[in-house]
Design an enzyme around this catalytic site. Sequence first.
Site, PDB file in Angstrom:
ATOM      1  N   LEU A   1       0.825  -1.220   0.000  1.00  0.00           N
ATOM      2  CA  LEU A   1       0.000   0.000   0.000  1.00  0.00           C
ATOM      3  C   LEU A   1       0.854   1.262   0.000  1.00  0.00           C
ATOM      4  O   LEU A   1       0.346   2.348  -0.236  1.00  0.00           O
ATOM      5  CB  LEU A   1      -0.939   0.011   1.204  1.00  0.00           C
ATOM      6  CG  LEU A   1      -2.226  -0.807   1.051  1.00  0.00           C
ATOM      7  CD1 LEU A   1      -3.081  -0.692   2.309  1.00  0.00           C
ATOM      8  CD2 LEU A   1      -3.027  -0.377  -0.165  1.00  0.00           C
TER       9      LEU A   1
ATOM     10  N   ASP B   1       0.469  -9.346  -5.237  1.00  0.00           N
ATOM     11  CA  ASP B   1       1.762  -8.652  -5.071  1.00  0.00           C
ATOM     12  C   ASP B   1       1.700  -7.263  -5.715  1.00  0.00           C
ATOM     13  O   ASP B   1       2.656  -6.825  -6.379  1.00  0.00           O
ATOM     14  CB  ASP B   1       2.927  -9.473  -5.630  1.00  0.00           C
ATOM     15  CG  ASP B   1       4.280  -8.965  -5.129  1.00  0.00           C
ATOM     16  OD1 ASP B   1       4.301  -8.045  -4.274  1.00  0.00           O
ATOM     17  OD2 ASP B   1       5.317  -9.473  -5.586  1.00  0.00           O
TER      18      ASP B   1
HETATM   19  O1  DOR Z   1       8.519  -7.047  -7.600  1.00  0.00           O
HETATM   20  C1  DOR Z   1       8.394  -6.853  -6.416  1.00  0.00           C
HETATM   21  N1  DOR Z   1       8.135  -5.623  -5.916  1.00  0.00           N
HETATM   22  N2  DOR Z   1       8.559  -7.879  -5.578  1.00  0.00           N
HETATM   23  C2  DOR Z   1       8.587  -7.715  -4.256  1.00  0.00           C
HETATM   24  O2  DOR Z   1       8.707  -8.684  -3.554  1.00  0.00           O
HETATM   25  C3  DOR Z   1       8.491  -6.355  -3.667  1.00  0.00           C
HETATM   26  C4  DOR Z   1       7.765  -5.451  -4.554  1.00  0.00           C
HETATM   27  C5  DOR Z   1       7.845  -3.991  -4.151  1.00  0.00           C
HETATM   28  O3  DOR Z   1       7.713  -3.690  -2.979  1.00  0.00           O
HETATM   29  O4  DOR Z   1       7.957  -3.144  -5.048  1.00  0.00           O
END
Ligand code: DOR
Length: 425
Positions: free
Chosen positions: A63, A305
């Site tokens: 978030l 994600d």
């Molecule tokens: O691609 C990703 N971005 N993988 C993650 O585990 C963290 C996330 C991020 O916080 O941008």
Amino acid sequence: MRLIIKNGRVIDPAQSMDEKIDILIEDGKIKKIDKDLKDDNAEIIDAQKLFVFPGLIDMHTHLREPGYEYKEDIATGTRAAAAGGITSIACMANTDPINDNEGVTSYIIEKAKKAGVVNVFPIGAVSKQLKGKELVEMGYISDAGAVGFSDDGYPVRSSIVMRRAFEYQKIIGKIIIEHAEELELSGDGVANESPLSYKLGLRGIPDASETSIIARDIEILRQVGGKLHIAHVSSKWSLELIEKAKRDGLNITAEVTPHHLLLNEEFVSTYSPNYKMKPPLRTEEDRVALVDGIKRGIIDVIASDHAPHTEDEKELEFNFAPFGIIGLETMVGLVFDKLVMSGIINLKRFAELLSVNPAKILGLKSKGSLEVGKDADITIIDPEKKMIIDSEKFQSKAKNTPFKGWEIKGVPVITIVSGKVVFKR
Ligand code: DOR
């Protein structure tokens, strides 16, 4: 306030229910489920030809608040969730300040009460500053309302910290979620390590980066007990490890993202940073294995994600752009179209992957089902409605999706949280 959802096809695995039936909601709870419910004072939603699910839950969201509100904040992130048919989200700890103490956990909960349109459940860090050296005060963070613990964005770097986390977890009970990545093996890799990454001139992230941490965690889990959830599984070899651990009777669950189910490393040939994420998109063989893992029950959850970044950040060249793509507004439609409509999974399995199982893993006892007395969180999907994914229309501040322009059939049309319609298409 009363609301009746009439004539919908209600799919609720917790009650072995898949039938045309009405739902009466009162004071934010499910009051009654029966045929032909009538109530002159209730507001009516006609769900004729629509599918009615227990509120869908995204247990892996970033978030960005506090600290990175220019990418996303609690208000925009939860509006994006509502528009995507999601009634609850669990948010990761890689904020600024990091959610490694009860102050930040409480801040997120309080802010979400004021600015959020869906339920927000914070995940606390496992280690202080996500550095993997020192365990957080798990008890305090749990008491403040965190539903689980994860260093996501990073792995739990130290084995002894992971061991201690499991030991405390046995008292506290809340799930530990691993971002399985051996950072030295990933190095400065940006894409799946394979003949293709060599051809494209991109530094690779090998499968072993993921599998070595999963194997380590499984063996610690075997030794000390506890429960473990593996985030965003990307490789077929990881699935094999998880399958064996399940067979051995360990308390392990796993999730996969829509992008790892629908895309493979070939898309990276475009050099578009909207195909750059961690873990990276892997081979077609891996993708097919993940879909198979969904069918066979090795994978328990689909999670987005959701990783918002600004357009400026994602316009950098592939090597320099940040990892991650958004998913709150695309996950449900994509999974419904590409997995349910295409016959790979049925409606019951869809509800399990996106509601029943995340509720169970996060210990959300009043969610994941439409039984009488549960929270009236409901997702309604129109299986006939078609939509072209248009990131310009997103509620999210971010636009970094690789699915722009994809056509989907089967769209979330009404999202209800605690008996209140928070989104209607
Ligand atoms: O691609 C990703 N971005 N993988 C993650 O585990 C963290 C996330 C991020 O916080 O941008």
